[in-house]
Design an enzyme around this catalytic site. Structure first.
Site, short mmCIF file in Angstrom:
data_model
loop_
_atom_site.label_atom_id
_atom_site.label_comp_id
_atom_site.label_asym_id
_atom_site.label_seq_id
_atom_site.Cartn_x
_atom_site.Cartn_y
_atom_site.Cartn_z
N TYR A 65 0.84 -1.21 0.00
CA TYR A 65 0.00 0.00 0.00
C TYR A 65 0.87 1.25 0.00
O TYR A 65 0.66 2.17 -0.80
CB TYR A 65 -0.92 -0.01 1.23
N LYS A 94 1.23 4.18 -3.07
CA LYS A 94 0.92 5.60 -2.93
C LYS A 94 2.12 6.47 -3.35
O LYS A 94 1.93 7.57 -3.88
CB LYS A 94 0.51 5.92 -1.49
#
Length: 334
Positions: free
Chosen positions: A232, A236
């Site tokens: 994750y 990003k």
């Protein structure tokens, strides 16, 4: 600047005070002489007479035609928000509708959750904004492109997109499989990328100089203490870099009138959303730890990001592209 007193007296003798205003600076202090010509109409009188001559009621000069903060208004514009069924995406969509925009919320759920109906109920007709829901999984890129095209065609324009759809998974790096990594990147990166290209294609088609906003995360800059989510976080970081590259490619207006599309990011800190509440269930004590890790000593709410989104999607940010706004309560500042 100093002025010789004799020069001032000479000027006064040569030009009567009643003819023109005189402004001079003397010994560092401002000296202003106003016109004494009583026959000239005041600004208010001139505006009244000009307006009345056109058969219209006199204007009140104390109430200008221009709206306050007009650059932040998005009335008449059309937007798409992915991840708009709930949480941050829905809140940002509501903010755009409050500012007068027509907003399409896209999400993979057949129906949005109960907060969507509440958001629609809060919109006042006089604001002119609208919320619409469309089921769409952004990993189904073919149908995503078809839906974006349909929305643009129905409205004859597409002015902006907030790409907020994303997934998270807490798991140590050694336990990830290639399939799991691929699935997360399919949502957080590939789906976001294809959302942007579908939108840009329609903006160029209708020659709308639009704005695209990616919801990245401060997790793209730092590793979150107490939370193991390497895929994750790195996805990003990729989103922030993607915004810079798309901004470089699309921001300049071309000879045929296309382009002029700005691309930016918002990188939130920790927000109390359904996804984060699930993290708190998985990791005891995480909420208290995160609260202690920023300068404000608390977590944020989705409503605290409305202003940044409206700024990026409106003319208020007309010279801003390729940037990343970090809104994290000071978490990454120390």
């Amino acid at each position: 600047m100093s002025v010789c007193p004799k020069a001032i007296r000479g000027l006064a003798r040569a030009r009567p005070a009643a003819s023109l205003p005189i402004r001079a600076a003397y010994s560092g202090r401002s000296i202003a002489a106003t016109s004494l010509n009583a026959s000239a109409p005041s600004l208010h009188t001139r505006q009244q007479s000009t307006t009345s001559a056109k058969g219209l009621p006199p204007k009140d000069v104390n109430k200008p035609d221009r709206k306050r903060f007009a650059d932040f208004e998005v009335a008449g514009k059309v937007f798409i928000v992915t991840g708009g069924a709930r949480g941050l995406g829905l809140t940002l969509a509501e903010g755009l509708a409050e500012a007068g925009g027509k907003v399409y919320c896209l999400d993979r759920q057949p129906e949005p959750d109960e907060h969507y109906a509440e958001a629609k109920g809060r919109l006042l007709p006089e604001w002119g904004g609208e919320l619409h829901y469309r089921q769409q999984d952004i990993t189904d890129t073919q149908h995503l492109d078809e839906l974006v095209t349909q929305i643009a065609e129905e409205n004859g324009r597409l002015d902006g997109v907030i790409a907020a759809a994303g997934v998270q998974k807490v798991k140590p790096a050694l336990d990830w499989t290639p399939e799991e990594v691929e699935q997360m990147l399919k949502v957080n990166y590939t789906g976001l990328f294809m959302t942007a290209t579908s939108a840009a294609r329609q903006m160029m088609r209708f020659k709308n100089r639009g704005s695209i906003c990616f919801i990245a995360s401060m997790s793209g800059q730092v590793a979150n203490k107490g939370l193991l989510c390497p895929v994750y976080n790195s996805s990003k970081a990729a989103v922030v870099q993607l915004a810079r590259n798309l901004a470089m490619e699309w921001s300049r207006v071309r000879e045929d009138g296309t382009g002029g599309i700005r691309v930016n990011c918002i990188s939130p800190g920790h927000i109390v959303t359904p996804m984060v509440l699930k993290n708190f269930e998985e990791v005891p004590g995480l909420k208290e730890k995160w609260e202690s890790e920023n300068m404000m000593g608390r977590l944020s709410t989705p409503e605290e990001f409305k202003g940044a989104a409206i700024y990026l999607l409106s003319n208020a940010s007309s010279f801003m592209t390729g940037s990343n706004i970090v809104v994290d309560g000071g978490h990454t500042a120390w």
